[in-house]
Scaffold this motif. Structure first.
Motif, mmCIF file in Angstrom:
data_model
loop_
_atom_site.group_PDB
_atom_site.id
_atom_site.type_symbol
_atom_site.label_atom_id
_atom_site.label_comp_id
_atom_site.label_asym_id
_atom_site.label_seq_id
_atom_site.Cartn_x
_atom_site.Cartn_y
_atom_site.Cartn_z
ATOM 1 N N HIS A 6 23.895 35.608 54.129
ATOM 2 C CA HIS A 6 24.099 34.228 53.669
ATOM 3 C C HIS A 6 24.068 34.149 52.140
ATOM 4 O O HIS A 6 24.909 33.502 51.520
ATOM 5 N N ASP A 33 18.604 27.549 58.067
ATOM 6 C CA ASP A 33 17.458 28.335 58.546
ATOM 7 C C ASP A 33 16.146 27.708 58.070
ATOM 8 O O ASP A 33 15.145 27.735 58.792
ATOM 9 N N HIS A 56 21.108 23.922 63.652
ATOM 10 C CA HIS A 56 22.281 24.788 63.759
ATOM 11 C C HIS A 56 23.382 24.249 64.673
ATOM 12 O O HIS A 56 24.350 24.954 64.929
ATOM 13 N N HIS A 92 26.901 28.668 56.214
ATOM 14 C CA HIS A 92 25.839 29.215 57.066
ATOM 15 C C HIS A 92 26.255 29.125 58.533
ATOM 16 O O HIS A 92 26.110 30.083 59.291
ATOM 17 N N ASP A 96 26.966 32.182 61.071
ATOM 18 C CA ASP A 96 26.156 32.248 62.288
ATOM 19 C C ASP A 96 27.053 32.172 63.523
ATOM 20 O O ASP A 96 26.778 32.809 64.534
ATOM 21 N N HIS A 100 26.109 35.048 65.769
ATOM 22 C CA HIS A 100 25.195 34.664 66.869
ATOM 23 C C HIS A 100 25.831 34.875 68.233
ATOM 24 O O HIS A 100 27.047 34.801 68.339
HETATM 25 ZN ZN LIG Z 1 20.959 30.546 60.824
#
Ligand SMILES: [Zn+2]
Length: 175
Positions: A6, A33, A56, A92, A96, A100
């Motif tokens: 990031h 985060d 998120h 971000h 992610d 993710h």
């Molecule tokens: Zn994150």
């Protein structure tokens, strides 16, 4: 994605927002985060199967990004600076979204090897807890070593772009 990945985006963005201190740019890339930690402590987000909707979720990530635009363009009286900070907040979510869900992995010093967690289901809600969850799951498919190498690579690249900007500014100041 971890902080290094990031932060690399914040470093690379410095030439686009020279008025904004680097620390603010780095914080912007990591804001979701930070919110996740705060909301976790406050008991607002529990993670797990509910995901992290308030920090998120796609809808709230857009909301935080828009708030960041409004807030920073007022502070720096510079719309462009505001737009850059807002984009960094949203970067971000994008990173992610690609990486993710992140399976838990751990390094054993005794065996000198990483153990990889089981692949996890998607954990980024589109709206709130019960909405569909998304995530391309890159970190489900590459190893923790590869993920770490990727983030270090990104950080070095971002750092190089930032260093070039600093050198150019110094040279411009001298002439
Ligand atoms: Zn994150």
């Amino acid at each position: 994605m971890g902080p290094l990945g990031h932060f690399s985006v914040g470093l690379a963005a410095k030439p686009a927002a020279p008025k904004v201190p680097l620390g603010i740019l780095l914080l912007a890339t990591w804001l979701l985060d930070v919110l996740a930690i705060v909301f976790g402590f406050a008991g607002i987000e529990r993670g797990g199967s509910a995901g992290l909707p308030w920090s998120h979720g796609l809808f709230m990530s857009v909301t935080w990004s828009v708030l960041a635009v409004i807030f920073t363009s007022r502070i720096y009286r510079d719309r462009r600076a505001g737009a850059v900070v807002g984009l960094l907040v949203f970067s971000h979510w994008v990173l992610d979204f690609v990486s993710h869900p992140i399976p838990f992995s751990s390094f054993s010093w005794r065996l000198w090897q990483w153990s990889y967690g089981h692949p996890l289901p998607c954990d980024l809600p589109l709206l709130f807890g019960d909405s569909p969850k998304v995530g391309l799951g890159l970190y489900n498919t590459i190893s923790a070593v590869e993920a770490t190498a990727l983030e270090f690579g990104m950080f070095i690249l971002g750092g190089a772009l930032y260093a070039m900007h600093v050198v150019k500014k110094r040279e411009a100041g001298r002439s």
